[in-house]
Write a protein that holds these residues in place. Structure first.
Motif, mmCIF file in Angstrom:
data_model
loop_
_atom_site.group_PDB
_atom_site.id
_atom_site.type_symbol
_atom_site.label_atom_id
_atom_site.label_comp_id
_atom_site.label_asym_id
_atom_site.label_seq_id
_atom_site.Cartn_x
_atom_site.Cartn_y
_atom_site.Cartn_z
ATOM 1 N N TRP A 1 -1.664 0.721 -4.877
ATOM 2 C CA TRP A 1 -0.231 0.316 -4.962
ATOM 3 C C TRP A 1 0.353 0.279 -6.172
ATOM 4 O O TRP A 1 -0.158 0.602 -7.112
ATOM 5 C CB TRP A 1 -0.381 -1.270 -4.259
ATOM 6 N N ARG B 1 -3.927 3.405 4.759
ATOM 7 C CA ARG B 1 -3.997 2.010 4.174
ATOM 8 C C ARG B 1 -3.182 1.076 4.959
ATOM 9 O O ARG B 1 -3.366 -0.109 5.330
ATOM 10 C CB ARG B 1 -4.010 1.781 2.882
ATOM 11 N N ALA C 1 0.946 -1.227 0.186
ATOM 12 C CA ALA C 1 0.058 -0.156 0.022
ATOM 13 C C ALA C 1 0.964 1.344 0.057
ATOM 14 O O ALA C 1 1.837 1.120 0.537
ATOM 15 C CB ALA C 1 -0.959 0.032 1.217
#
Lengths: 97, 314, 102, 479
Positions: free
Chosen positions: B88, A26, A21
């Motif tokens: 991500w 997060r 992440a």
């Protein structure tokens, strides 16, 4: 037992999230998923025992409190990290006034 | 009935996995936080399915209430709520993660499957009459493994001190946009919170409940009243009562643990016959401190020594 | 009777699972928040039904706590995230000068 | 009620009571910390004497025996580390008090840290250890973050690493509990079988602790955290907190997980240790700041402690054991002393850049004396504690003919000499006067100096150490 598998899957998801992440918030969520997986494993194991074992329940309760405390500290640290300048200005205002 | 239970478990597990993925892997921080709050909600159901009503209570109070409030308020305080691009960085890492995660999952599940889990259920049952309470979880928490609980309450106090040491509250706690409904709601609901937490505290000695859920409910009530704009006595100053209330639970447990030694008992060994009374007193003190600590964690910094009138939305 | 309750529990759980789509799609933060409120109401109902099916009164307490604390998340949301979003929007509508001077 | 029980209760209860008082009445904070420090030094010394006279001590907390309740256990190893904690805790507090900074929250956090360390060295219960580790990390994170600015990201990384470490640790504990239905280390040691769940649990617990101990290659969070924290905090973290994780590793790999030894596990630890020595040493060589150099030296020195595990099974086991423990103890004293000394120098100069800091005597003579003495012990100059430890460890490795580890020890010492010479080269420069505003009180250097003397003096207390660390006084015995 389905809950053992669930604990495993949650653990892997949390671990992956923690490592990949980008946003720090997060990462905190991932850590919480991770600890939820461990708690789930403990309680699922307690259910297998006969008679029902209260020790893992107590352990998980303690663990939940500990993880909430750590989460709270992490969140505050995160907020301080994200707005350092504003914080300093606020502090200066306070000291001035 | 059997298949119903199976379908229920399967649905619950699928939803939990999906929510965990949402919380950790999808774009949009707000969506992640909401997913995580719902994750906590469904975890409460999972605890019920696993015959752990005590944990379900705590999860309902924490997962749905306190953690949600903490996360949402932190989100509001973050400067950049919007997050661009993928959550991500590289999808290439999946070549590593899929086999590694799969292997870890396989190992863990296999190991967990092999466990005989002898458990301590019988020992707990045998010792229960001496513990002073009838609820085995409370007996473990506040008698057999009271040292853990002492440290746990210590962690809460420590977290509050740590947060205060990081500086003053980053923003005034009153909402930026005032709603007339909030103070009314706070006033209306607060007595309910007090009542429910007192009830949970009393239940704790013989049924699921006890200091932690009670404290969490009470803390939630405290956060509500702050949102509604009534907190003048919660000051960070040395002279206010808050520091004492924060440390009350920890201090009471420590005083007891050390105090019994004056009676010739070992550390933390309750004198026979007094155990029930002691556990109840400890739960009361711990519950109050837990509530106060949760409010302190929510405020995210040392509150001002004096609250200004205008900050309270009057 | 318990059979009926069990099916109801399942339906409610299904209701949550389907409702998750609303959380996913949004589109606005308020939609997501409302959907999550619907979940806590469903969870309370599931707990109440389970309390009867399993004949376990502690579950009533869990439902009670859940019902009370679900309010907190909404109030926090309204009090913090929502109002922050609004003030930020009005701020950005006013122009970018103030931001650059920061 | 026995004397041992009282002493242990004092070691746990007093710092925590002190923390509450320091939080509620900040004006009393310094005096209450002083009282607590005195009491704890005395209690740790008393407990050590008791161990020497009556062997391994075991107490049931709350009167509930092991599988149900929590046990406290003190042997030679934990007594030594309790003494180290008391020395560093008292010295760090004194340094901080003389610095006279206005940070009232330092004191309760410091006492929490101290209390958690004491619980850690006393407890024989895996879950109790988990909670103690959490208290320890949270207190440490807050103490690091207190420096503000660049310390915040360091504190954040530390918090994340240690939360992950403790979760992984807890997963291992959960597996062990599911396997054996006990959380007590001794009970698990008795029951342990070498099956998959136990092996996985051992791996997970070890991984979690390695993350907390910042062993190479999991050391990424340590230097920035230890290098940026206030001097007293760096001293405690580098000297004792890292040693605590090492202690747990040794405790667990000697007693319960000893059954897995011999499958190459020891070699793995040894290689990790050797890699840590080399990598930490290399990085210490290229640092530009004094504090960062010392912080990387912790990564490197930790490697010596790990060499104990590959040597534990053989004929040199007892020598290697004694050597490794003495290295950890003397490293703790020396490292704390270095951080305190450099903290004083940095304060007087306004910075701690290696290329610009003044030479011997800048900011007082005492910190420089402490620096020299501590460096001598770290390097292993006779007759310091560091020398005795390395000598014993080397003897153990030679007795087993483990040439790889002999080489590692020599290489580690070489690296130590190389990076310490950068530190000592500074000595030869002319002294500089720093900015007048930042002049600390000359007393601040005293605690660090006393610690440096103790690190050197450890070499003179060898007979007592030998007795304390003899196999009769090790819980579970040497493997």
């Amino acid at each position: 037992m389905i809950y053992l598998l669930l604990a495993g899957v949650l653990f892997v998801i949390g671990l992956h999230g923690l490592f990949v992440a980008r946003h720090l918030l997060r990462k905190i969520l991932s850590l919480n998923v991770l600890s939820a997986a461990v708690f789930l494993l403990l309680v699922a194991l307690a259910r297998e025992a006969d008679p029902l074992d209260a020790v893992p329940h107590a352990i998980v309760l303690t663990g939940i409190v500990v993880s909430v405390s750590a989460t709270a500290v992490a969140l505050v640290l995160l907020v301080r990290l994200s707005r350092p300048r504003e914080d300093q200005r606020k502090l200066m205002d306070e000291e001035g006034g | 009935m059997g298949w119903l239970v199976l379908v229920f478990d399967g649905l619950l597990a699928a939803a939990l996995i999906w929510l965990a993925w949402q919380a950790t892997h999808t774009p949009g921080l707000f969506r992640s936080v909401i997913s995580f709050i719902i994750f906590g909600l469904l975890m409460a159901l999972a605890w019920v399915r696993l015959d752990a009503p005590d944990i379900a209570l705590a999860e309902a109070a924490i997962g749905a209430g306190a953690t949600g409030a903490l996360l949402l308020s932190a989100l509001g305080r973050l400067v950049a709520t919007h997050e661009e691009g993928a959550p991500w960085q590289e999808r290439r890492d999946l070549y590593f993660w899929i086999p590694a995660g799969g292997a870890l999952l396989g190992l863990l599940t296999l190991a967990a499957w092999m466990l005989p889990s002898p458990g301590l259920g019988e020992q707990v049952q045998d010792a229960l009459p001496e513990s002073g309470v009838q609820n085995p979880v409370t007996a473990v928490l506040l008698n057999f493994r009271a040292l853990d609980t002492l440290l746990e309450i210590g962690v809460l106090l420590l977290a509050a001190i740590a947060i205060w040491s990081l500086g003053r509250m980053p923003l005034p706690s009153a909402p930026a946009v005032r709603s007339p409904a909030l103070p009314a709601l706070g006033r209306l609901l607060f007595p309910m919170f007090v009542l429910v937490s007192a009830y949970l505290l009393w239940r704790g000695s013989h049924a699921p409940g006890g200091a932690f859920p009670a404290g969490a409910v009470m803390g939630a009530g405290g956060i509500l009243t702050i949102l509604a704009g009534a907190q003048p006595w919660l000051t960070g100053s040395v002279h206010g009562p808050w520091r004492m209330l924060l440390s009350l639970g920890f201090a009471a447990m420590l005083a007891l643990a050390l105090g019994v030694m004056a009676l010739g008992q070992p550390f933390f060994a309750y004198p026979p016959g007094l155990a029930g009374l002691i556990v109840l007193a400890l739960e009361l003190a711990a519950g109050l401190s837990i509530a106060m600590s949760l409010v302190a964690l929510y405020l995210a910094g040392q509150p001002p020594d004096h609250w200004e009138g205008e900050a309270r939305g009057e | 009777m318990t059979e009926v309750f069990a099916v109801l529990v399942l339906l409610l759980l299904l209701n949550i699972v389907v409702g998750l789509a609303r959380v996913l799609r949004g589109p606005s933060a308020a939609d997501r928040m409302l959907a999550s409120e619907m979940f806590s109401t469903s969870a309370v109902a599931i707990l109440l039904l389970l309390a009867f099916i399993l004949d376990s009164p502690p579950l009533l307490d869990v439902a009670l706590v859940l019902a009370l604390l679900a309010a907190l998340a909404v109030v926090t949301f309204v009090g913090r995230a929502w109002s922050d979003l609004q003030s930020r929007q009005s701020e950005s509508a006013r122009g970018m000068e103030s931001r650059e001077s920061d | 009620m026995s004397q041992a029980n009282t002493l242990m209760a004092v070691l746990v209860g007093v710092p925590l009571v002190g923390a509450i008082i320091a939080f509620v009445y900040p004006r009393l904070a310094v005096s209450i910390t002083a009282v607590c420090a005195g009491v704890m030094v005395a209690a740790a010394a008393g407990l050590t004497r008791l161990v020497l006279s009556s062997g391994v001590l075991r107490q049931d907390v709350g009167g509930w025996a092991a599988p149900l309740g929590i046990g406290w256990q003190v042997d030679g190893l934990s007594a030594g580390l309790l003494l180290l904690t008391a020395a560093v805790g008292a010295a760090g507090a004194a340094h901080r008090a003389f610095e006279a900074l206005e940070q009232p929250f330092f004191w309760p956090l410091w006492l929490f840290l101290w209390g958690a360390l004491n619980v850690l060295f006393l407890s024989a219960d895996l879950f109790n250890l988990y909670v103690a580790l959490e208290v320890l990390s949270l207190a440490a994170v807050a103490l690091i973050a207190m420096a503000g600015g660049g310390a915040l990201p360091a504190a954040w990384r530390y918090l994340l690493a240690s939360m992950l470490g403790s979760t992984v640790y807890l997963l291992g504990v959960a597996l062990l509990y599911g396997r054996y239905g006990a959380l007590d280390i001794a009970l698990i040691a008795d029951a342990l079988e070498t099956d998959l769940p136990s092996a996985l649990a051992a791996a997970l617990i070890t991984l979690g602790l390695l993350l907390k101990a910042a062993v190479f290659p999991l050391h990424f969070w340590l230097p920035s955290a230890h290098g940026r924290a206030p001097a007293a905090v760096s001293a405690a973290l580098s000297a004792v907190v890292v040693a605590a994780a090492w202690y747990l590793l040794v405790r667990l790999w000697f007693a319960p997980f000893g059954a897995f030894q011999g499958n190459g596990v020891g070699v793995l630890f040894g290689l990790l240790g050797a890699a840590a020595m080399v990598w930490g040493g290399l990085l210490a060589l290229v640092q530009h700041r004094l504090k960062m150099l010392i912080a990387y030296s912790t990564v490197s020195q930790f490697g010596f402690g790990l060499l104990l595990l590959p040597l534990a099974g053989g004929v040199g086991a007892e020598l290697a054991w004694r050597g490794a423990v003495v290295i950890v103890l003397s490293h703790g004293l020396a490292k704390a002393s270095l951080f305190l000394a450099v903290g004083g120098i940095a304060r007087s100069q306004g910075h701690d850049r290696l290329d610009a800091v003044g030479g011997f005597g800048s900011g007082g003579v005492l910190p420089w004396l402490a620096l020299v003495l501590a460096a001598a012990s770290l390097l292993g100059v006779p007759p310091t504690g560091g020398f005795a430890g390395k000598w014993w460890l080397l003897q153990g490795a030679l007795a087993e003919g483990a040439w790889l580890w002999v080489l590692a020890i020599l290489l580690g010492t070489l690296f130590t000499a190389a990076y310490l010479s950068r530190l000592l080269a500074v000595l030869l420069r002319p002294a500089q006067r720093g900015p007048q505003t930042g002049r600390p009180s000359p007393l601040t250097a005293l605690p660090g100096f006393v610690l440096a003397l103790m690190a050197c003096g450890l070499g003179l207390a060898l007979p007592a150490l030998e007795r304390l660390l003899s196999s009769a006084l090790v819980a579970g015995g040497l493997p």
